[in-house]
Scaffold this motif. Sequence first.
Motif, mmCIF file in Angstrom:
data_model
loop_
_atom_site.group_PDB
_atom_site.id
_atom_site.type_symbol
_atom_site.label_atom_id
_atom_site.label_comp_id
_atom_site.label_asym_id
_atom_site.label_seq_id
_atom_site.Cartn_x
_atom_site.Cartn_y
_atom_site.Cartn_z
ATOM 1 N N VAL A 160 -4.451 4.980 15.900
ATOM 2 C CA VAL A 160 -5.158 4.909 14.612
ATOM 3 C C VAL A 160 -6.286 3.885 14.746
ATOM 4 O O VAL A 160 -6.036 2.676 14.725
ATOM 5 N N PRO A 161 -7.528 4.355 14.896
ATOM 6 C CA PRO A 161 -8.649 3.427 15.096
ATOM 7 C C PRO A 161 -8.758 2.350 14.008
ATOM 8 O O PRO A 161 -9.088 1.196 14.309
ATOM 9 N N ALA A 162 -8.454 2.683 12.775
ATOM 10 C CA ALA A 162 -8.574 1.712 11.680
ATOM 11 C C ALA A 162 -7.573 0.570 11.811
ATOM 12 O O ALA A 162 -7.752 -0.494 11.222
ATOM 13 N N ALA A 163 -6.522 0.753 12.598
ATOM 14 C CA ALA A 163 -5.486 -0.272 12.734
ATOM 15 C C ALA A 163 -5.769 -1.252 13.867
ATOM 16 O O ALA A 163 -5.038 -2.222 14.031
ATOM 17 N N SER A 164 -6.844 -1.024 14.614
ATOM 18 C CA SER A 164 -7.089 -1.852 15.798
ATOM 19 C C SER A 164 -7.264 -3.335 15.481
ATOM 20 O O SER A 164 -6.859 -4.180 16.251
ATOM 21 N N GLY A 165 -7.838 -3.673 14.342
ATOM 22 C CA GLY A 165 -8.038 -5.077 14.007
ATOM 23 C C GLY A 165 -7.107 -5.600 12.934
ATOM 24 O O GLY A 165 -7.344 -6.666 12.382
ATOM 25 N N VAL A 166 -6.031 -4.858 12.660
ATOM 26 C CA VAL A 166 -5.131 -5.210 11.563
ATOM 27 C C VAL A 166 -3.799 -5.691 12.120
ATOM 28 O O VAL A 166 -3.237 -5.082 13.021
ATOM 29 N N GLU A 167 -3.305 -6.796 11.576
ATOM 30 C CA GLU A 167 -1.963 -7.245 11.941
ATOM 31 C C GLU A 167 -0.959 -6.407 11.150
ATOM 32 O O GLU A 167 -0.975 -6.394 9.917
ATOM 33 N N ILE A 168 -0.101 -5.693 11.864
ATOM 34 C CA ILE A 168 0.890 -4.833 11.232
ATOM 35 C C ILE A 168 2.160 -5.648 11.011
ATOM 36 O O ILE A 168 2.759 -6.171 11.953
ATOM 37 N N THR A 169 2.551 -5.783 9.755
ATOM 38 C CA THR A 169 3.784 -6.481 9.402
ATOM 39 C C THR A 169 4.680 -5.518 8.633
ATOM 40 O O THR A 169 4.272 -4.394 8.321
ATOM 41 N N ALA A 170 5.859 -5.972 8.288
ATOM 42 C CA ALA A 170 6.776 -5.144 7.499
ATOM 43 C C ALA A 170 6.219 -4.871 6.108
ATOM 44 O O ALA A 170 6.605 -3.905 5.454
ATOM 45 N N GLN A 171 5.272 -5.687 5.668
ATOM 46 C CA GLN A 171 4.695 -5.524 4.337
ATOM 47 C C GLN A 171 3.367 -4.759 4.338
ATOM 48 O O GLN A 171 2.784 -4.541 3.283
ATOM 49 N N THR A 172 2.874 -4.352 5.487
ATOM 50 C CA THR A 172 1.599 -3.643 5.556
ATOM 51 C C THR A 172 1.715 -2.283 4.878
ATOM 52 O O THR A 172 2.560 -1.471 5.253
ATOM 53 N N ALA A 173 0.880 -2.059 3.898
ATOM 54 C CA ALA A 173 0.868 -0.774 3.179
ATOM 55 C C ALA A 173 -0.010 0.203 3.952
ATOM 56 O O ALA A 173 -1.227 0.218 3.804
ATOM 57 N N LEU A 174 0.612 1.008 4.794
ATOM 58 C CA LEU A 174 -0.147 1.887 5.678
ATOM 59 C C LEU A 174 -0.943 2.938 4.915
ATOM 60 O O LEU A 174 -2.073 3.246 5.277
ATOM 61 N N LEU A 175 -0.378 3.485 3.866
ATOM 62 C CA LEU A 175 -1.087 4.492 3.083
ATOM 63 C C LEU A 175 -2.005 3.849 2.053
ATOM 64 O O LEU A 175 -3.140 4.277 1.869
ATOM 65 N N GLY A 176 -1.547 2.825 1.394
ATOM 66 C CA GLY A 176 -2.312 2.186 0.330
ATOM 67 C C GLY A 176 -3.592 1.512 0.814
ATOM 68 O O GLY A 176 -4.553 1.393 0.070
ATOM 69 N N THR A 177 -3.604 1.085 2.078
ATOM 70 C CA THR A 177 -4.787 0.430 2.625
ATOM 71 C C THR A 177 -5.746 1.416 3.274
ATOM 72 O O THR A 177 -6.830 1.030 3.706
ATOM 73 N N GLY A 178 -5.333 2.669 3.363
ATOM 74 C CA GLY A 178 -6.182 3.677 3.992
ATOM 75 C C GLY A 178 -6.114 3.683 5.508
ATOM 76 O O GLY A 178 -6.926 4.320 6.162
ATOM 77 N N LEU A 179 -5.151 2.971 6.087
ATOM 78 C CA LEU A 179 -5.022 2.963 7.542
ATOM 79 C C LEU A 179 -4.655 4.340 8.088
ATOM 80 O O LEU A 179 -5.069 4.697 9.180
ATOM 81 N N LEU A 180 -3.873 5.091 7.334
ATOM 82 C CA LEU A 180 -3.414 6.393 7.819
ATOM 83 C C LEU A 180 -4.096 7.521 7.067
ATOM 84 O O LEU A 180 -4.074 7.562 5.845
ATOM 85 N N ASP A 181 -4.670 8.444 7.826
ATOM 86 C CA ASP A 181 -5.134 9.684 7.222
ATOM 87 C C ASP A 181 -4.036 10.730 7.451
ATOM 88 O O ASP A 181 -2.972 10.409 7.994
ATOM 89 N N SER A 182 -4.273 11.965 7.051
ATOM 90 C CA SER A 182 -3.214 12.984 7.129
ATOM 91 C C SER A 182 -2.774 13.239 8.565
ATOM 92 O O SER A 182 -1.582 13.413 8.828
#
Length: 70
Positions: free
Chosen positions: A25-47
């Motif tokens: 997921v290119p949008a996740a390259s600069g994001v720290e993924i934690t248990a609280q990261t909202a993958l859908l709400g932040t737009g990190l994941l497309d369909s």
Amino acid sequence: MTAAFDPLQHQAQLKLLGEFLKQHVPAASGVEITAQTALLGTGLLDSLAVIQLMLFLGSEFGIEIEDDDF
């Protein structure tokens, strides 16, 4: 019976998930993924990324997500 929570296993699983997301997921390259990261709400994941994530969760952790859950 459910297994007891294991913080070390949780951290290892979260690390695997973060590595997967950063590779696929290119949008996740600069994001720290934690248990609280909202993958859908932040737009990190497309369909497409959601489908890739579902396949990863199934193959890596044995988690199955039914089509009815969408």
